[in-house]
Structures are given as structure tokens and as C-alpha cells.
Write a protein that holds these residues in place. Structure first.
Motif, PDB file in Angstrom:
ATOM      1  N   LEU A 129       0.816  -1.213   0.000  1.00  0.00           N
ATOM      2  CA  LEU A 129       0.000   0.000   0.000  1.00  0.00           C
ATOM      3  C   LEU A 129       0.855   1.271   0.000  1.00  0.00           C
ATOM      4  CD1 LEU A 129      -2.741  -1.036   2.580  1.00  0.00           C
ATOM      5  CD2 LEU A 129      -2.820  -1.210   0.078  1.00  0.00           C
ATOM      6  N   TRP A 130       2.102   1.148   0.428  1.00  0.00           N
ATOM      7  CA  TRP A 130       3.002   2.309   0.484  1.00  0.00           C
ATOM      8  C   TRP A 130       3.065   3.041  -0.865  1.00  0.00           C
ATOM      9  CZ3 TRP A 130       6.446   4.436   4.234  1.00  0.00           C
ATOM     10  CH2 TRP A 130       7.416   5.300   3.722  1.00  0.00           C
ATOM     11  N   PRO A 131       3.359   2.326  -1.981  1.00  0.00           N
ATOM     12  CA  PRO A 131       3.424   3.044  -3.270  1.00  0.00           C
ATOM     13  C   PRO A 131       2.092   3.686  -3.669  1.00  0.00           C
ATOM     14  CG  PRO A 131       4.182   0.758  -3.524  1.00  0.00           C
ATOM     15  CD  PRO A 131       3.709   0.927  -2.115  1.00  0.00           C
ATOM     16  N   LEU A 132       0.977   3.078  -3.274  1.00  0.00           N
ATOM     17  CA  LEU A 132      -0.325   3.673  -3.583  1.00  0.00           C
ATOM     18  C   LEU A 132      -0.499   5.008  -2.861  1.00  0.00           C
ATOM     19  CD1 LEU A 132      -2.665   0.546  -3.437  1.00  0.00           C
ATOM     20  CD2 LEU A 132      -1.718   1.673  -5.470  1.00  0.00           C
ATOM     21  N   MET A 133      -0.032   5.062  -1.621  1.00  0.00           N
ATOM     22  CA  MET A 133      -0.129   6.320  -0.873  1.00  0.00           C
ATOM     23  C   MET A 133       0.789   7.380  -1.474  1.00  0.00           C
ATOM     24  SD  MET A 133      -0.658   5.128   3.089  1.00  0.00           S
ATOM     25  CE  MET A 133       0.619   3.879   3.115  1.00  0.00           C
ATOM     26  N   MET A 134       1.973   6.967  -1.895  1.00  0.00           N
ATOM     27  CA  MET A 134       2.908   7.917  -2.525  1.00  0.00           C
ATOM     28  C   MET A 134       2.341   8.416  -3.851  1.00  0.00           C
ATOM     29  SD  MET A 134       5.394   8.247  -0.433  1.00  0.00           S
ATOM     30  CE  MET A 134       4.104   8.113   0.767  1.00  0.00           C
ATOM     31  N   GLU A 135       1.742   7.525  -4.599  1.00  0.00           N
ATOM     32  CA  GLU A 135       1.131   7.904  -5.878  1.00  0.00           C
ATOM     33  C   GLU A 135      -0.040   8.855  -5.656  1.00  0.00           C
ATOM     34  OE1 GLU A 135      -1.202   5.550  -9.359  1.00  0.00           O
ATOM     35  OE2 GLU A 135       0.685   4.663  -8.676  1.00  0.00           O
ATOM     36  N   ALA A 136      -0.843   8.580  -4.626  1.00  0.00           N
ATOM     37  CA  ALA A 136      -1.976   9.458  -4.311  1.00  0.00           C
ATOM     38  C   ALA A 136      -1.481  10.871  -3.991  1.00  0.00           C
ATOM     39  CB  ALA A 136      -2.780   8.886  -3.144  1.00  0.00           C
ATOM     40  N   LEU A 137      -0.398  10.953  -3.220  1.00  0.00           N
ATOM     41  CA  LEU A 137       0.165  12.271  -2.914  1.00  0.00           C
ATOM     42  C   LEU A 137       0.610  12.980  -4.183  1.00  0.00           C
ATOM     43  CD1 LEU A 137       2.318  11.720   0.298  1.00  0.00           C
ATOM     44  CD2 LEU A 137       0.313  13.192   0.051  1.00  0.00           C
ATOM     45  N   ALA A 138       1.281  12.253  -5.061  1.00  0.00           N
ATOM     46  CA  ALA A 138       1.775  12.833  -6.307  1.00  0.00           C
ATOM     47  C   ALA A 138       0.622  13.249  -7.227  1.00  0.00           C
ATOM     48  CB  ALA A 138       2.685  11.844  -7.025  1.00  0.00           C
ATOM     49  N   ASP A 139      -0.510  12.549  -7.112  1.00  0.00           N
ATOM     50  CA  ASP A 139      -1.654  12.832  -7.977  1.00  0.00           C
ATOM     51  C   ASP A 139      -2.635  13.836  -7.386  1.00  0.00           C
ATOM     52  OD1 ASP A 139      -0.664  11.132  -9.877  1.00  0.00           O
ATOM     53  OD2 ASP A 139      -1.964   9.445  -9.337  1.00  0.00           O
ATOM     54  N   GLY A 140      -2.232  14.532  -6.338  1.00  0.00           N
ATOM     55  CA  GLY A 140      -3.089  15.595  -5.841  1.00  0.00           C
ATOM     56  C   GLY A 140      -3.764  15.360  -4.510  1.00  0.00           C
ATOM     57  N   ALA A 141      -3.436  14.291  -3.821  1.00  0.00           N
ATOM     58  CA  ALA A 141      -4.061  14.045  -2.523  1.00  0.00           C
ATOM     59  C   ALA A 141      -3.295  14.742  -1.401  1.00  0.00           C
ATOM     60  CB  ALA A 141      -4.149  12.543  -2.267  1.00  0.00           C
ATOM     61  N   ILE A 142      -2.634  15.815  -1.730  1.00  0.00           N
ATOM     62  CA  ILE A 142      -1.817  16.533  -0.744  1.00  0.00           C
ATOM     63  C   ILE A 142      -2.675  17.037   0.413  1.00  0.00           C
ATOM     64  CG2 ILE A 142      -1.922  18.802  -1.833  1.00  0.00           C
ATOM     65  CD1 ILE A 142       1.216  17.179  -0.284  1.00  0.00           C
ATOM     66  N   ASP A 143      -3.959  17.270   0.176  1.00  0.00           N
ATOM     67  CA  ASP A 143      -4.858  17.680   1.255  1.00  0.00           C
ATOM     68  C   ASP A 143      -4.936  16.618   2.347  1.00  0.00           C
ATOM     69  OD1 ASP A 143      -5.351  19.982  -0.132  1.00  0.00           O
ATOM     70  OD2 ASP A 143      -7.298  19.324  -0.903  1.00  0.00           O
ATOM     71  N   TYR A 144      -4.613  15.387   1.981  1.00  0.00           N
ATOM     72  CA  TYR A 144      -4.677  14.269   2.930  1.00  0.00           C
ATOM     73  C   TYR A 144      -3.319  13.958   3.551  1.00  0.00           C
ATOM     74  CZ  TYR A 144      -9.265  13.650   0.924  1.00  0.00           C
ATOM     75  OH  TYR A 144     -10.555  13.860   0.512  1.00  0.00           O
TER      76      TYR A 144
END
Length: 132
Positions: A93-108
Motif C-alpha cells: 500500500l506504500w506506493p499507492l499512498m505515494m502515488e496518491a500524494l503525487a496525484d493531488g491528494a496533498i490535502d490528505y
């Protein structure tokens, strides 16, 4: 726990963005978090619960789950903190969280920071070298 997970999948499979099914799916995830909190003193249960929850975490940490990131990240936080060991599935799940951050989930970011800290603080040097 399997009933909550099954209810979540039923809600998510019938939900559209602003429909009551989407709200019910969030409610199911919150119920799962409440259950995880209530069994936190029984870490051996987390290994047994993981196979049921892992597919939810994996799918909802992608763009499919943008509306429920906060709830899913709370579940990931419980799973990475209370489980006796962070499994290979949980590490995936680690890469999924990193990808989410890169794709705009910075609010999270504050929500993502908790499980990331759990990965880092609870892992052995071998785990960190292998996954990091």
C-alpha cells in the motif's frame, strides 16, 4: 468485521458520487475503524482481519477512493500500528499512498503521515531496505 466489509462492497458497487450509497460506504468504513479501535488490545486479531480489509484498502487508495481517503487511511493507520507485524500486503500500500500524494491528494497529507510513520517506526532495517 466480514459483515462490515461486505456491506461496504455492496454500498460502493451501487453508489454514485452524491448518492446515499456513497454515504453508506463512508459509514461502513467508519464502523470498521471503530471495530479496529475496540480490538486494539488484541493485536493477533489484526492478522486475521487483514485478508478481509486488504482489498478495500488497496482499491480505495487509488483514484477510485478519493471520496473516502480519510476513512481508508485511518484503517491503514490502525492496521500498521496494532498488527504484530506489517505484512507484505500492507507494504504494497506504500506506493499507492505515494502515488496518491503525487496525484493531488496533498490535502490528505496529515492523514497519510500517520501510517507512513507507522511503517517507518515499526519496521526492521531489512523491511526499510527492501521497500524503501
Amino acid at each position: 468485521m466480514p459483515e462490515s466489509a461486505a456491506a461496504f462492497w455492496k454500498c460502493i458497487n451501487t453508489a454514485e458520487a452524491d448518492d446515499p450509497g456513497a454515504l453508506a460506504a463512508v459509514g461502513c468504513l467508519r464502523a470498521i475503524s471503530t471495530i479496529l479501535e475496540s480490538v486494539s488490545r488484541l493485536p493477533h486479531l489484526f492478522e486475521q482481519i487483514e485478508p478481509t480489509l486488504f482489498p478495500i484498502m488497496r482499491r480505495m487508495l487509488t483514484s477510485d477512493g478519493q471520496d473516502v481517503y480519510e476513512e481508508v487511511l485511518e484503517i491503514v493507520s490502525y492496521m500498521t500500528f496494532y498488527s504484530p507485524k506489517i505484512s507484505m500486503n500492507m507494504w504494497s500500500l506504500w506506493p499507492l499512498m505515494m502515488e496518491a500524494l503525487a496525484d493531488g491528494a496533498i490535502d490528505y497529507f496529515p492523514n497519510i503521515l500517520v501510517p507512513l510513520d507507522n511503517y517507518m517506526s515499526r519496521s526492521t532495517e531489512h523491511d526499510l531496505n527492501y521497500h524503501g
